[in-house]
Write an enzyme that holds these catalytic residues in place. Structure first.
Site, PDB file in Angstrom:
ATOM      1  N   CYS A 238       0.875  -1.194   0.000  1.00  0.00           N
ATOM      2  CA  CYS A 238       0.000   0.000   0.000  1.00  0.00           C
ATOM      3  C   CYS A 238       0.902   1.232   0.000  1.00  0.00           C
ATOM      4  CB  CYS A 238      -0.927  -0.005   1.197  1.00  0.00           C
ATOM      5  SG  CYS A 238      -1.894  -1.525   1.370  1.00  0.00           S
ATOM      6  N   ALA A 240       1.671   3.858  -2.190  1.00  0.00           N
ATOM      7  CA  ALA A 240       1.409   5.222  -2.657  1.00  0.00           C
ATOM      8  C   ALA A 240       0.906   6.094  -1.505  1.00  0.00           C
ATOM      9  CB  ALA A 240       0.388   5.187  -3.789  1.00  0.00           C
ATOM     10  N   GLY A 243       6.110   8.119   0.236  1.00  0.00           N
ATOM     11  CA  GLY A 243       7.104   8.619   1.178  1.00  0.00           C
ATOM     12  C   GLY A 243       7.896   7.508   1.841  1.00  0.00           C
ATOM     13  N   LYS A 244       7.220   6.428   2.216  1.00  0.00           N
ATOM     14  CA  LYS A 244       7.902   5.316   2.897  1.00  0.00           C
ATOM     15  C   LYS A 244       8.810   4.570   1.936  1.00  0.00           C
ATOM     16  CE  LYS A 244       4.059   4.967   6.132  1.00  0.00           C
ATOM     17  NZ  LYS A 244       3.245   6.010   5.466  1.00  0.00           N
ATOM     18  N   ASP A 259       1.060  -1.078  -4.853  1.00  0.00           N
ATOM     19  CA  ASP A 259      -0.177  -0.369  -4.541  1.00  0.00           C
ATOM     20  C   ASP A 259      -1.197  -0.695  -5.626  1.00  0.00           C
ATOM     21  OD1 ASP A 259      -0.911   2.135  -2.537  1.00  0.00           O
ATOM     22  OD2 ASP A 259      -2.118   2.119  -4.370  1.00  0.00           O
ATOM     23  N   ASP A 285      -3.320  -5.699  -6.795  1.00  0.00           N
ATOM     24  CA  ASP A 285      -4.194  -5.911  -5.654  1.00  0.00           C
ATOM     25  C   ASP A 285      -3.494  -6.884  -4.709  1.00  0.00           C
ATOM     26  OD1 ASP A 285      -6.135  -6.676  -3.824  1.00  0.00           O
ATOM     27  OD2 ASP A 285      -7.724  -6.870  -5.328  1.00  0.00           O
ATOM     28  N   CYS A 354      -3.061   5.098   9.888  1.00  0.00           N
ATOM     29  CA  CYS A 354      -3.236   6.496  10.309  1.00  0.00           C
ATOM     30  C   CYS A 354      -4.653   6.671  10.841  1.00  0.00           C
ATOM     31  CB  CYS A 354      -2.936   7.456   9.161  1.00  0.00           C
ATOM     32  SG  CYS A 354      -3.911   7.190   7.668  1.00  0.00           S
TER      33      CYS A 354
END
Length: 422
Positions: A238, A240, A243-244, A259, A285, A354
């Site tokens: 996952c 997108a 940053g990671k 992603d 997926d 998050c």
């Protein structure tokens, strides 16, 4: 002869931005869309200045929606329906006049065309009643009742107070850096981090074109930081907007970023090119895809309700329902199970969301460990975290908006580092 068709009258200056703001609010509050998801359609054809104004009006309205509605309801004999266009127009006019500093005559004149053929006199009258009374919006803003009840049950009084203070102002801008930056007003809370005031223009900062940094909230940077430096294979699931992936690549890992969204991966590819970092990018997926070999480190920043980033995306306060939280938690459980099978013996699995919902954090991890005895929590150490942030007793990390309050606060996250037994 055919009768001439009436020609549509073009909007007066200022009206298109307010019309776009109304469409954004409608998309969030009636159709449950994310604010950013609805922006392109609502602001189609508008210059960038009007697009930015429409976004600002809609976002500030969502930050203060319960308080705006209280003012409106206090000035009407009978409550307007929640989805009435008159209520939407009044929200837009009042937030401009009371928060954004728009002169009252401009605030009302640019929204009245939004209710043409409707209750213009009502909108004008209610606006005048509220503004002439000298009414002010409370500080800090009030959370929606449903959110306050849910978070109070999970976290108590202090979380509500912290969340209301966090929603009051736009958050600062965080950068993850690969080289020292000489930036005025920047504060560093960890190595490779810079925090700048809200509203800073990213592309005008020195070092942007050279790829010396990327935008990434400090809380969002911690999952990859907990993996650390390495030279083995790492999966960023996952991934997108990326940053990671950039963090892992800059730390020496051979990264595969996966992603489901090809459009979101386009931004990741752009940042890889700008920074000169390398990663294999896969659009797939995760419920169907699997890697060719096991990885030394797997990072699953799982899809979630995103309620932890409410101060950046206030729409989540109004469109996220318990049904969505339950749906996301179910998906996370499936993804976490699959990701666990892709970790080498002795390798690391970092699970993060998050979210401020226990179902998408603590309870999810509890279920996982009960069914995957080959994994154990690898406690997070103080030297890996910003000063003032501490791991929980079990070694996991629960970030919330009360943390680092004097330094700009943090988004809400749950992060667990797990190690697979050899």
């Amino acid at each position: 002869m055919k009768r001439n068709q009436p020609r549509s009258v073009p909007d007066a200056p200022g009206v298109p931005a307010r019309r776009a703001a109304l469409q954004l609010l409608d998309a969030v509050l009636r159709r449950g869309l994310a604010l950013e998801q609805a922006l392109d359609k609502a602001a189609q054809g508008l210059p960038s200045s009007d697009r930015g104004l429409a976004h600002a009006i809609a976002a500030e309205t969502l930050r203060r929606l319960p308080d705006l509605d209280a003012l409106i309801d206090g000035a009407t004999q009978r409550p307007l329906p929640d989805d009435a266009k008159a209520r939407f127009a009044l929200r837009i006019a009042l937030v401009q006049a009371l928060v954004l500093g728009t002169p009252g005559h401009a605030a009302i004149s640019t929204v009245l065309p939004l209710v043409d053929g409707g209750p213009r006199k009502l909108v004008h009258g209610v606006f005048g009643t509220v503004t002439r009374s000298g009414a002010l919006l409370p500080e800090p803003p009030t959370l929606p009742d449903a959110v306050a009840l849910r978070w109070h049950a999970a976290w108590g009084d202090q979380m509500i107070e912290d969340a209301e203070l966090a929603i009051a102002v736009p958050p600062p801008l965080d950068l993850t850096t690969t080289a020292p930056l000489d930036l005025e007003d920047a504060v560093s809370l960890l190595p490779g981090h810079a925090r700048l005031p809200a509203g800073t223009s990213v592309m005008e900062l020195p070092g942007f074109a050279e790829g010396r940094f990327w935008v990434q909230d400090l809380a969002a940077s911690l999952p990859a930081r907990l993996i650390g430096k390495g030279n083995g294979a790492a999966l960023d699931l996952c991934a997108a907007p990326g940053g990671k992936t950039l963090q892992l690549a800059s730390a020496g890992w051979d990264v595969t970023a996966v992603d489901v969204s090809e459009s979101r991966l386009a931004r990741l590819r752009e940042n890889l090119e700008r920074t000169g970092l390398n990663a294999k990018v896969v659009a797939a997926d995760l419920l169907l895809w699997k890697p060719g070999e096991l990885a030394d480190a797997v990072l699953l920043d799982a899809p979630c309700s995103a309620t932890g980033i409410f101060r950046r995306h206030p729409d989540v306060l109004h469109r996220v329902r318990p049904s969505l939280i339950a749906e996301m938690a179910e998906l996370q459980g499936k993804l976490l199970h699959r990701a666990s099978g892709w970790v080498k013996p002795g390798g690391i699995l970092v699970y993060a969301t998050c979210s401020l919902e226990p179902q998408e954090g603590e309870l999810q991890l509890e279920r996982f460990l009960a069914h995957h005895p080959g994994f154990a929590i690898d406690p997070e150490r103080a030297d890996e975290l910003p000063e003032g942030v501490e791991a929980l007793e079990n070694g996991t990390l629960r970030l919330h908006p009360g943390m680092l309050a004097a330094k700009g606060r943090l988004d809400g996250f749950f992060i667990a580092r797990l190690r697979r037994n050899a």
